[in-house]
Design an enzyme around this catalytic site. Structure first.
Site, PDB file in Angstrom:
ATOM      1  N   THR A 163       0.845  -1.039   0.036  1.00  0.00           N
ATOM      2  CA  THR A 163      -0.043  -0.097   0.052  1.00  0.00           C
ATOM      3  C   THR A 163       0.885   1.307  -0.098  1.00  0.00           C
ATOM      4  O   THR A 163       2.295   1.033   0.215  1.00  0.00           O
ATOM      5  CB  THR A 163      -1.033   0.100   1.214  1.00  0.00           C
ATOM      6  OG1 THR A 163      -0.016   0.075   2.415  1.00  0.00           O
ATOM      7  CG2 THR A 163      -1.667  -1.196   1.341  1.00  0.00           C
ATOM      8  N   ALA A 219       3.158  -1.094   4.758  1.00  0.00           N
ATOM      9  CA  ALA A 219       2.257   0.027   5.177  1.00  0.00           C
ATOM     10  C   ALA A 219       3.471   0.904   5.462  1.00  0.00           C
ATOM     11  O   ALA A 219       4.362   0.873   5.872  1.00  0.00           O
ATOM     12  CB  ALA A 219       2.022  -0.412   6.588  1.00  0.00           C
ATOM     13  N   VAL A 239       7.746  -2.386   6.860  1.00  0.00           N
ATOM     14  CA  VAL A 239       7.515  -0.739   6.948  1.00  0.00           C
ATOM     15  C   VAL A 239       7.912  -0.179   5.671  1.00  0.00           C
ATOM     16  O   VAL A 239       9.170  -0.634   5.397  1.00  0.00           O
ATOM     17  CB  VAL A 239       8.051  -0.290   8.275  1.00  0.00           C
ATOM     18  CG1 VAL A 239       8.060   1.149   8.167  1.00  0.00           C
ATOM     19  CG2 VAL A 239       7.512  -0.815   9.633  1.00  0.00           C
ATOM     20  N   LYS A 240       7.060   0.602   5.234  1.00  0.00           N
ATOM     21  CA  LYS A 240       7.716   1.185   3.700  1.00  0.00           C
ATOM     22  C   LYS A 240       8.363   2.479   4.349  1.00  0.00           C
ATOM     23  O   LYS A 240       7.508   3.596   4.711  1.00  0.00           O
ATOM     24  CB  LYS A 240       6.507   1.200   2.907  1.00  0.00           C
ATOM     25  CG  LYS A 240       6.912   1.028   1.491  1.00  0.00           C
ATOM     26  CD  LYS A 240       5.533   0.705   0.774  1.00  0.00           C
ATOM     27  CE  LYS A 240       5.678   1.028  -0.734  1.00  0.00           C
ATOM     28  NZ  LYS A 240       4.396   0.939  -1.568  1.00  0.00           N
ATOM     29  N   VAL A 241       9.332   2.920   3.660  1.00  0.00           N
ATOM     30  CA  VAL A 241       9.994   4.292   3.999  1.00  0.00           C
ATOM     31  C   VAL A 241      10.521   4.882   2.533  1.00  0.00           C
ATOM     32  O   VAL A 241      11.076   3.984   1.703  1.00  0.00           O
ATOM     33  CB  VAL A 241      11.251   4.085   4.824  1.00  0.00           C
ATOM     34  CG1 VAL A 241      10.660   3.592   6.270  1.00  0.00           C
ATOM     35  CG2 VAL A 241      12.247   3.300   4.316  1.00  0.00           C
TER      36      VAL A 241
END
Ligand code: E4P
Length: 218
Positions: free
Chosen positions: A27, A56, A82-84
């Site tokens: 997402t 996310a 965790v998307k960064v």
């Protein structure tokens, strides 16, 4: 090659899972905004459907706040990635979360050297955006080939190449030919892979011919 669904549409995610086509979900803030739903409960629901990594994304661009957001997102479920963003602060967050055993997906990658930096920062996934490069007249798939070559040269990095910003089946075919680890696709693009006019025609013929036999299998 793994198939991730690039969506927060729960029905579409369930559909793909039922067909065995769901290895993960990605997402981003735009996808969440489009859903009109509350972010955290929505991600929780996705994690209940999907056993594979669920990306996310943090919302801030500031290191300290991204860290807090990332730590909160990581607590949602064991399969959260965790998307960064691929910025200096994003890579710092990546290194810190990865060192603590959290999966991190580094997103908005547009160059092979950015991908190398993400691998060095311990990313589980690098997300090069092929469609957005095509949009500005570059060949997005060249970037995938370059990253795969570089990662193959340095087997100590186990970052998976997650081809993102996929627009059509040809992107998926080329990703498979190149040996990319993952493609993340809008569900409607995955569905296009099922279709072939000769399958439709062949099936229509079989259905007609079966009727002529007057038989029933059940
Ligand atoms: C990937 O993780 C992104 O969410 C996505 O693939 C971006 O695709 P777009 O360029 O079609 O917005």
């Amino acid at each position: 090659m793994k198939f991730f669904a690039d969506t927060s549409d729960l029905d579409a995610i369930k559909d793909l899972a039922d067909c065995g086509m769901l290895d993960g979900v990605t997402t981003n803030p735009s996808i969440i905004a489009k859903s009109g739903k509350e972010f955290i409960p929505l991600i929780k629901e996705i994690c209940q459907i999907c056993d594979g990594p669920v990306s996310a994304e943090v919302a801030s661009t500031d290191f300290e706040i991204m860290m807090k957001e990332g730590e909160k997102l990581a607590k949602i479920a064991d399969n959260i990635a965790v998307k960064v963003p691929l910025t200096e602060a994003g890579l710092k967050v990546c290194k810190s979360l990865s060192d603590n055993g959290t999966m991190v997906n580094v997103t908005l990658c547009f160059s092979p050297m950015q991908a190398l930096l993400a691998a060095k920062a311990g990313a589980s996934f690098i997300s090069p955006f092929v469609g957005r490069l095509d949009d500005i007249g570059q060949d997005g798939m060249d970037l995938i080939a370059d990253i795969l070559t570089i990662y193959d040269n340095y087997p100590q990095y186990d970052t998976e190449v997650l081809v993102a910003s996929i627009r059509h089946p040809e992107h998926i075919l080329q990703s498979a030919r190149l040996g990319a680890d993952v493609v993340t696709c809008p569900p409607e693009v995955i569905k296009k892979l099922y279709k072939h006019p000769l399958t439709d025609k062949g099936l229509a013929d079989f259905v007609e011919d079966w009727k002529k036999t007057g038989q029933s299998i059940l």
